[in-house]
Design an enzyme around this catalytic site. Structure first.
Site, short mmCIF file in Angstrom:
data_model
loop_
_atom_site.label_atom_id
_atom_site.label_comp_id
_atom_site.label_asym_id
_atom_site.label_seq_id
_atom_site.Cartn_x
_atom_site.Cartn_y
_atom_site.Cartn_z
N PRO A 41 0.83 -1.21 0.00
CA PRO A 41 0.00 0.00 0.00
C PRO A 41 0.86 1.26 0.00
CG PRO A 41 0.04 -0.98 2.19
CD PRO A 41 0.74 -1.95 1.27
N ASP A 42 0.31 2.32 -0.59
CA ASP A 42 1.00 3.60 -0.43
C ASP A 42 0.71 4.12 0.98
OD1 ASP A 42 -1.55 4.72 -0.43
OD2 ASP A 42 -1.40 5.51 -2.47
N PHE A 43 1.10 5.35 1.25
CA PHE A 43 1.00 5.83 2.62
C PHE A 43 -0.31 6.59 2.90
CE2 PHE A 43 5.47 5.01 2.16
CZ PHE A 43 5.84 4.52 3.41
N ARG A 44 -0.78 7.37 1.95
CA ARG A 44 -1.80 8.36 2.28
C ARG A 44 -3.15 8.17 1.60
NH1 ARG A 44 0.99 12.13 5.20
NH2 ARG A 44 3.24 12.17 4.86
N ASP A 117 11.33 -0.52 -0.15
CA ASP A 117 11.06 -1.94 -0.35
C ASP A 117 12.14 -2.69 -1.12
OD1 ASP A 117 10.56 -1.17 -3.07
OD2 ASP A 117 8.46 -0.76 -2.55
#
Length: 217
Positions: A41-44, A117
Site C-alpha cells: 500500500p501507499d501511505f496516504r 522496499d
C-alpha cells in the site's frame, strides 16, 4: 518543451524521447505508486493507505510509527510493523522491470526512489544505479540522539528479531548494542543519506529526460 507549451506527452512521445536520449542520460524519480501493484500500500490513500490502517498500534498520530523521537520512547509499534514491511514478501512490479529495461538499453543514469522496499534491485537493477532517498532494509544501525545513524548493526540480527522474534529479541538487541536499533530506513527526524545529495549533484546536470513515476513529489 511540451510541458511549457501546454502540449500533453502521450506514451508514444515519451517512448520517442527515451529512444532519442543520450546513453546514460535518463533519470527516474519513483515513489510509492510504483509498488502498489506489487501489493504494497501507499501511505496516504484514504482507506487503503498505510497511515489509514494502523489503528491496532495505538499511535498518537499515524506518522508516529516512523518518527525518530517516538521510536526512542516507544519502539514497539514499529518493531511489530517491521515484519510486514521486511523485503521478501513482495515481487517487483512491471514498473520496476521498466527501470531494468532502461538500464539494459543503456539509457538509465539513476533511479532515485522514495521507497524502502528494495524492489528496484529485486528486479535485477544494479544497486549502484539506485539511490534510496529514504533508506531501505539493506542495513541496520543503532539510533542516536543526533539524527545521524549510529554504529552499524549486523543486519541478520535485526532480520531475525523482526521476522522470527518478539519483544525479548528486540530488547536483547538494545542491550547488546547500547541503545535502540532499527533498519536503515529514514525516519522523520533523521538526515537523508549523504549518497542522495552527492549523486543528485552529479546526475541532474547530465539528465536529458526526467521520468517521475508513482509520486506527486
Amino acid at each position: 518543451t511540451a510541458a511549457s507549451s501546454g502540449v500533453g506527452l502521450g506514451l508514444p512521445r515519451v517512448a520517442e524521447l527515451i529512444g532519442s536520449a543520450t546513453p546514460g542520460s535518463v533519470v527516474v524519480m519513483a515513489g510509492a505508486g510504483v509498488s502498489v501493484s506489487s501489493g504494497i500500500p501507499d501511505f496516504r490513500s484514504p482507506g487503503t493507505g498505510l497511515y489509514d490502517n494502523l489503528q491496532e498500534y495505538g499511535l498518537p498520530y499515524p506518522e508516529a510509527i516512523f518518527d525518530l523521537d517516538f521510536y526512542r520512547r516507544n519502539p514497539k509499534p514499529f518493531q511489530r510493523l517491521c515484519k510486514e514491511l521486511w523485503p521478501g514478501n513482495f515481487a517487483p512490479s512491471p514498473t520496476h522491470y521498466f527501470f531494468k529495461l532502461l538500464h539494459d538499453k543503456g539509457k538509465l543514469r539513476r533511479v532515485f526512489t522514495q521507497n524502502i522496499d528494495s524492489l528496484e534491485t529485486a528486479s535485477g537493477l544494479p544497486a549502484d544505479l539506485v539511490v534510496a532517498a529514504h533508506g531501505n532494509f539493506d542495513g541496520a544501525h543503532r539510533v542516536t540522539d543526533t539524527g545521524h545513524p549510529g554504529a552499524a548493526v549486523p543486519l541478520e540480527e535485526v532480520r531475525q528479531a523482526a521476522l522470527h522474534g518478539g519483544d525479548a529479541e528486540w530488547d536483547a538487541l538494545f542491550e547488546a548494542h547500547g541503545g535502540p536499533v532499527k533498519p536503515s530506513i529514514v525516519f522523520f527526524g533523521e538526515q537523508l543519506p549523504r549518497r542522495f545529495f552527492e549523486l543528485a549533484r552529479a546526475d541532474f546536470p547530465k539528465c536529458e529526460l526526467l521520468l517521475v513515476l508513482g509520486t506527486s513529489l
